[in-house]
Every structure is written in structure tokens, then in C-alpha cells.
Scaffold this motif. Structure first.
Motif, mmCIF file in Angstrom:
data_model
loop_
_atom_site.group_PDB
_atom_site.id
_atom_site.type_symbol
_atom_site.label_atom_id
_atom_site.label_comp_id
_atom_site.label_asym_id
_atom_site.label_seq_id
_atom_site.Cartn_x
_atom_site.Cartn_y
_atom_site.Cartn_z
ATOM 1 N N LEU A 280 -1.660 -4.431 5.449
ATOM 2 C CA LEU A 280 -2.253 -4.746 4.363
ATOM 3 C C LEU A 280 -2.223 -3.483 3.202
ATOM 4 O O LEU A 280 -2.067 -3.885 2.148
ATOM 5 C CB LEU A 280 -4.122 -4.671 4.729
ATOM 6 N N LYS A 281 -1.683 -2.228 3.599
ATOM 7 C CA LYS A 281 -1.694 -1.307 2.511
ATOM 8 C C LYS A 281 -0.152 -1.820 2.029
ATOM 9 O O LYS A 281 0.026 -1.579 0.570
ATOM 10 C CB LYS A 281 -1.299 -0.051 3.236
ATOM 11 N N GLY A 282 0.867 -2.207 2.612
ATOM 12 C CA GLY A 282 2.116 -2.688 2.441
ATOM 13 C C GLY A 282 1.672 -3.861 1.183
ATOM 14 O O GLY A 282 2.517 -3.746 0.232
ATOM 15 N N LEU A 283 1.083 -4.663 1.724
ATOM 16 C CA LEU A 283 0.750 -5.846 0.581
ATOM 17 C C LEU A 283 0.196 -5.488 -0.732
ATOM 18 O O LEU A 283 0.515 -6.081 -1.559
ATOM 19 C CB LEU A 283 -0.097 -7.004 1.498
ATOM 20 N N ARG A 284 -0.860 -4.415 -0.279
ATOM 21 C CA ARG A 284 -1.465 -4.142 -1.757
ATOM 22 C C ARG A 284 -0.175 -3.533 -2.526
ATOM 23 O O ARG A 284 -0.493 -3.449 -3.875
ATOM 24 C CB ARG A 284 -2.429 -2.997 -1.297
ATOM 25 N N ILE B 290 3.269 -11.731 3.610
ATOM 26 C CA ILE B 290 2.044 -12.405 4.532
ATOM 27 C C ILE B 290 2.793 -12.970 5.888
ATOM 28 O O ILE B 290 2.093 -13.005 6.887
ATOM 29 C CB ILE B 290 1.302 -13.385 3.642
ATOM 30 N N ALA B 291 3.725 -13.679 5.574
ATOM 31 C CA ALA B 291 4.395 -14.531 6.676
ATOM 32 C C ALA B 291 4.729 -13.588 7.736
ATOM 33 O O ALA B 291 4.754 -13.832 9.151
ATOM 34 C CB ALA B 291 5.467 -15.184 6.172
ATOM 35 N N GLN B 292 5.469 -12.345 7.351
ATOM 36 C CA GLN B 292 5.883 -11.381 8.418
ATOM 37 C C GLN B 292 4.718 -10.678 9.301
ATOM 38 O O GLN B 292 4.884 -10.197 10.327
ATOM 39 C CB GLN B 292 6.230 -10.147 7.447
ATOM 40 N N MET B 293 3.448 -11.007 8.855
ATOM 41 C CA MET B 293 2.229 -10.519 9.483
ATOM 42 C C MET B 293 2.064 -11.476 10.827
ATOM 43 O O MET B 293 1.477 -11.047 11.609
ATOM 44 C CB MET B 293 0.839 -10.577 8.760
ATOM 45 N N THR B 294 2.906 -12.435 10.933
ATOM 46 C CA THR B 294 2.678 -13.317 11.949
ATOM 47 C C THR B 294 3.774 -12.922 13.027
ATOM 48 O O THR B 294 3.374 -13.108 14.295
ATOM 49 C CB THR B 294 3.155 -14.989 11.563
ATOM 50 N N GLU C 211 -7.796 -8.579 3.040
ATOM 51 C CA GLU C 211 -8.439 -7.401 3.437
ATOM 52 C C GLU C 211 -9.971 -7.326 4.004
ATOM 53 O O GLU C 211 -10.150 -6.693 4.864
ATOM 54 C CB GLU C 211 -8.622 -6.402 2.143
ATOM 55 N N ALA C 212 -10.574 -8.562 3.722
ATOM 56 C CA ALA C 212 -11.981 -8.756 4.302
ATOM 57 C C ALA C 212 -11.833 -9.565 5.646
ATOM 58 O O ALA C 212 -12.846 -9.741 6.416
ATOM 59 C CB ALA C 212 -12.699 -9.761 3.233
ATOM 60 N N HIS C 213 -10.342 -9.836 6.135
ATOM 61 C CA HIS C 213 -10.325 -10.364 7.431
ATOM 62 C C HIS C 213 -11.045 -12.081 7.477
ATOM 63 O O HIS C 213 -11.389 -12.232 8.448
ATOM 64 C CB HIS C 213 -10.485 -9.366 8.657
ATOM 65 N N ASP C 214 -11.084 -12.549 6.197
ATOM 66 C CA ASP C 214 -11.696 -13.775 6.303
ATOM 67 C C ASP C 214 -10.765 -14.831 6.421
ATOM 68 O O ASP C 214 -10.164 -15.149 5.285
ATOM 69 C CB ASP C 214 -12.431 -13.949 5.069
ATOM 70 N N PRO C 215 -10.616 -15.810 7.265
ATOM 71 C CA PRO C 215 -9.535 -16.631 7.484
ATOM 72 C C PRO C 215 -9.592 -18.079 6.575
ATOM 73 O O PRO C 215 -8.973 -18.333 6.003
ATOM 74 C CB PRO C 215 -9.388 -17.168 8.822
#
Length: 233
Positions: free
Chosen positions: A123-127, A154-158, A207-211
Motif C-alpha cells: 500500500l505504501k508503494g501504491l500511494r 494492484i494486480a501484483q498484490m495478487t 487502504e481501508a481493506h474494504d473489498p
């Protein structure tokens, strides 16, 4: 009796053939204005976005000129002669409508799947990517590379390389002649500042972990991106 085989060519090419036939009629002299997209869509029995894509094909061929805020005009023969013939255009690319709808399905699902599990580091990288995009957009630049990096991150987070490559391929499809021309008609500082707000919503949902919100924000962004393109051509 054998049934007629379905048309396998892309829809925008089929529509371009029909509009090209209309241009051959005496009513359409060089410099003349074509009917509005709505009228063409009703006449041909297709959607306005599909007509828009077909008109861009004809623009690439040098048959028409799309003037923002004015309409679509028939080009003079000299301009047509200098333009590429349909066979010389090569692979025009997939329909932008199909590309963006496919991205909405895929990237929306990805955002929903990673939201509960994304790490503080990712998330730090995405921000950081988002903040770079914001600086570029506010400086009046078109942040294509940073936008790509945001979606790919975001895709790399998978942790799934197949999904990463698929997202990359869908994004890079925008550089084919037809999507690139469509984007070229509407991308500007204002549209990117608008898109920046949509990227912020995606980031904050992750960041809120809200899917649910992450999926909705991603799909809304990609839908609005297509609508902006549709509204400015």
C-alpha cells in the motif's frame, strides 16, 4: 439450406463499411458535415459508441475529420489520397468499449480480492505511485506510465503473474491505432485531474481493506474513463 455464417469481423469494421458506403453517395461532398452520431446510430441500428469507433476508423483512413465541438466532416480527395488505405492501417486493435468493459470485470475482481490482504508495504508503494501521478497531472502532464504502474501494482498484490500479464496486456491495448486515436480526442489536463480523484478512491478503499468499495471504485473509474472518451469524440 445452410444457415448464413455469422459476421466474424469486428463490429466497428462492419459499421465503418456501412458509413463508407454512405460517403460514396452524392449527398456527401468534400467539406460536408455528416449527420449526428445519434442519427447515424438510428439509421444503422447500432449504438452511438460503436458508431463513434467506426468514425475514428474512417478518420484514420483519411475519409473524415472529427472536429471537437463541431462534428464530423468529409475530407477532400487530396487528403484522402495522402492517408492510409484500410489495408495499410494494419491491426487497428480491439474495440475500446470491449477493452474497458473487460478491464472493469477483471480489475474490479482483482481489487476486491486483494483488499482484505494487501500489506502495508504494498500500500505504501501504491500511494507513492499515486502521489507521483498527482504531481504529473497537476503539472499539466499526461501520466500514462504512472497510471499503468498504478493498475499493474494492484494486480501484483495478487502474487499471480498470469493476472499481472493480463492487466498489462489489457492496458497496453490502448496503444493500438483505434483506441489511441479515441483517447487522443479526449485526454487532457482536466480529464486526468478528474481521473486522479477516482484513483484516490481506489487507493483509499484498498487502504481501508474494504473489498466491496475497492471493487466499486475500480469499476466506477474504468466506466467513467470510457464515458469521458465517448463524450469527447
Amino acid at each position: 439450406m445452410l444457415a448464413k455464417a455469422p459476421e466474424t469481423r469486428r463490429l466497428y469494421l462492419q459499421i465503418a463499411d456501412k458509413v463508407r458506403a454512405l460517403l460514396a453517395q452524392p449527398d456527401f461532398a468534400p467539406g460536408g458535415r455528416l449527420p449526428a452520431e445519434r442519427a447515424l446510430a438510428e439509421q444503422l441500428g447500432v449504438s452511438r459508441p460503436s458508431v463513434r469507433e467506426a468514425l475514428v476508423v474512417l478518420e484514420l483512413e483519411g475519409l473524415v475529420e472529427i472536429r471537437q465541438g463541431s462534428g464530423v466532416y468529409v475530407c477532400a480527395p487530396a487528403h484522402r489520397d495522402a492517408a492510409a488505405a484500410p489495408a495499410e492501417l494494419g491491426e487497428l486493435g480491439d474495440s475500446l468499449i470491449d477493452i474497458m468493459n473487460a478491464r472493469a470485470v477483471l480489475e474490479g475482481a482483482i481489487a476486491a480480492s486483494v483488499a482484505p490482504f494487501c500489506t502495508a508495504r504494498s500500500l505504501k508503494g501504491l500511494r507513492a505511485i499515486y502521489e507521483t501521478m498527482a504531481r504529473e497531472a497537476h503539472a499539466g502532464h499526461i501520466p500514462i506510465a504512472t497510471d499503468r504502474a498504478f493498475h499493474v501494482a494492484i494486480a501484483q498484490m495478487t502474487g499471480n503473474e498470469v493476472l499481472v500479464r493480463t492487466v498489462e496486456n489489457y492496458y497496453d491495448a490502448r496503444h493500438a491505432p483505434l483506441p489511441a486515436k479515441l483517447f487522443g480526442h479526449f485526454e487532457n489536463t482536466h480529464t486526468w485531474l478528474t481521473a486522479l480523484v477516482e484513483h484516490q478512491a481506489i487507493l483509499e478503499a484498498l487502504e481501508a481493506h474494504d473489498p466491496i468499495q475497492a471493487q466499486a471504485a475500480m469499476q466506477r473509474h474504468l466506466r467513467l474513463s470510457l464515458e469521458r472518451c465517448a463524450a469527447h469524440t
